[in-house]
Design an enzyme around this catalytic site. Sequence first.
Site, PDB file in Angstrom:
ATOM      1  N   SER A   1    -111.333  13.510  -1.712  1.00 21.47           N
ATOM      2  CA  SER A   1    -110.191  14.069  -2.424  1.00 21.47           C
ATOM      3  C   SER A   1    -110.761  14.679  -3.687  1.00 21.47           C
ATOM      4  CB  SER A   1    -109.124  13.014  -2.750  1.00 21.47           C
ATOM      5  OG  SER A   1    -109.615  12.092  -3.691  1.00 21.47           O
ATOM      6  N   ARG A   2    -109.983  15.491  -4.369  1.00 20.01           N
ATOM      7  CA  ARG A   2    -110.520  16.217  -5.523  1.00 20.01           C
ATOM      8  C   ARG A   2    -111.020  15.292  -6.626  1.00 20.01           C
ATOM      9  NH1 ARG A   2    -106.263  19.962  -4.085  1.00 20.01           N
ATOM     10  NH2 ARG A   2    -107.185  21.974  -3.531  1.00 20.01           N
TER      11      ARG A   2
ATOM     12  N   ARG B   1     -97.816  13.615   4.562  1.00 24.87           N
ATOM     13  CA  ARG B   1     -96.779  14.589   4.246  1.00 24.87           C
ATOM     14  C   ARG B   1     -97.017  15.840   5.069  1.00 24.87           C
ATOM     15  NH1 ARG B   1     -95.051  10.656   2.422  1.00 24.87           N
ATOM     16  NH2 ARG B   1     -94.118  10.237   0.367  1.00 24.87           N
TER      17      ARG B   1
ATOM     18  N   THR C   1    -100.028  11.157   8.963  1.00 26.69           N
ATOM     19  CA  THR C   1     -98.858  10.303   8.738  1.00 26.69           C
ATOM     20  C   THR C   1     -98.452  10.356   7.269  1.00 26.69           C
ATOM     21  OG1 THR C   1    -100.285   8.378   8.340  1.00 26.69           O
ATOM     22  CG2 THR C   1     -99.479   8.705  10.596  1.00 26.69           C
TER      23      THR C   1
ATOM     24  N   GLY D   1    -106.583   6.688  -1.495  1.00 25.84           N
ATOM     25  CA  GLY D   1    -105.720   5.892  -2.351  1.00 25.84           C
ATOM     26  C   GLY D   1    -105.407   4.563  -1.701  1.00 25.84           C
ATOM     27  N   ARG D   2    -104.229   4.033  -2.013  1.00 25.60           N
ATOM     28  CA  ARG D   2    -103.851   2.715  -1.500  1.00 25.60           C
ATOM     29  C   ARG D   2    -103.845   2.692   0.028  1.00 25.60           C
ATOM     30  NH1 ARG D   2     -97.815   0.323  -1.502  1.00 25.60           N
ATOM     31  NH2 ARG D   2     -97.459   2.546  -1.299  1.00 25.60           N
ATOM     32  N   ILE D   3    -103.197   3.666   0.652  1.00 23.47           N
ATOM     33  CA  ILE D   3    -103.092   3.679   2.109  1.00 23.47           C
ATOM     34  C   ILE D   3    -104.400   4.110   2.739  1.00 23.47           C
ATOM     35  CG2 ILE D   3    -101.932   4.795   4.051  1.00 23.47           C
ATOM     36  CD1 ILE D   3     -99.392   4.838   2.354  1.00 23.47           C
TER      37      ILE D   3
ATOM     38  N   GLU E   1     -86.991  17.851   9.118  1.00 23.49           N
ATOM     39  CA  GLU E   1     -86.665  16.575   9.762  1.00 23.49           C
ATOM     40  C   GLU E   1     -85.162  16.316   9.691  1.00 23.49           C
ATOM     41  OE1 GLU E   1     -88.979  13.381   8.170  1.00 23.49           O
ATOM     42  OE2 GLU E   1     -90.894  14.316   8.627  1.00 23.49           O
TER      43      GLU E   1
ATOM     44  N   HIS F   1     -91.272  10.369  12.310  1.00 21.36           N
ATOM     45  CA  HIS F   1     -91.434   9.829  10.957  1.00 21.36           C
ATOM     46  C   HIS F   1     -91.171   8.325  10.924  1.00 21.36           C
ATOM     47  CE1 HIS F   1     -91.412  11.128   6.473  1.00 21.36           C
ATOM     48  NE2 HIS F   1     -92.067  10.004   6.657  1.00 21.36           N
TER      49      HIS F   1
END
Length: 322
Positions: free
Chosen positions: A179-180, A241, A239, A158-160, A270, A289
Amino acid sequence: MTIPILRCAVLDDFQGVSTSLADWSPVADRVSVTAFRRHHGSEEELATALADFDIVVTLRERVPFPASLFARLPRLKLLIASGMRNSVIDYAAAEEHGVTVCGTASSGTPPVELTWALLLGLARGIVQENTALREGGPWQSTVGADLHGRVLGILGLGRIGTLVARVGLAFGMDVVAWSRNLTDERAARAGVRRAADKEELLRESDFVSVHLASNEGTRGLVGAAELALMKPEAYLVNTSRAAIVDQDALLAALTAGRIAGAAVDVFDTEPLPADHPLRTAPRLLATPHLGYVSRDNYRRYYGEAVEDIAAFLAGKPIRRLG
């Protein structure tokens, strides 16, 4: 006529910067701000702390807002979350209790930069060598892993993930993604190859970086069976989830030396408890985080939180979530 002052709570302001990195003057005549620098670890503690607040600003997805919490906060009228997506807020309950939920913009650049800081730190033994140098330990004890010519596997383009891939290409890495819903066309536009499945990506990669959203389809996506597919000399970076990588399986793989190492910025709980085994796990580079924690991102979060409050007070909420 006296205008009532509303109380605004800012949660998890660990660094104490929420009021210095944004201009709160546009709402200063209507809103008083209290920043909490300590995390509230339970719903009971949180409900007690927030009982007298009308507005709450929460960072990312660390603090769940379930129906039970909304029911205990009758004064709450506006909840602002950093980012425009938050999976731990019960939006139906917020609406039922008359709470408007708004978000802010969030830059993808800081997590990309942290991803590469962690990956490079792993590859070149930065923490271990720095500790030894400062404490009078051995002069050189590690042999760094090369990036040029190695395979970087990206779970989630995706974007990241796309920005992470771009840096990998600049290092001369062979970048493969999966990814799927990833197509050959999308992968080609990013300049990378598409793996047939996650198993192929894990078997082939020298470095694996996770950049998927957390949902029912991605929780536990990388577990013991998947980690067993990785090369013994491969590294994993997460980095994204915590729920995407099985934390217990990762701890077991690191302890047994089944992979060369891992870098983690996200955790199931966390802040991470002081006695948690990940704090002392071998072959692990861990950060608390920090992916979204940068000056520009905080200016964006808190600056747009002020805009959200001003718009709400004017009766015209913006950036609504739900």
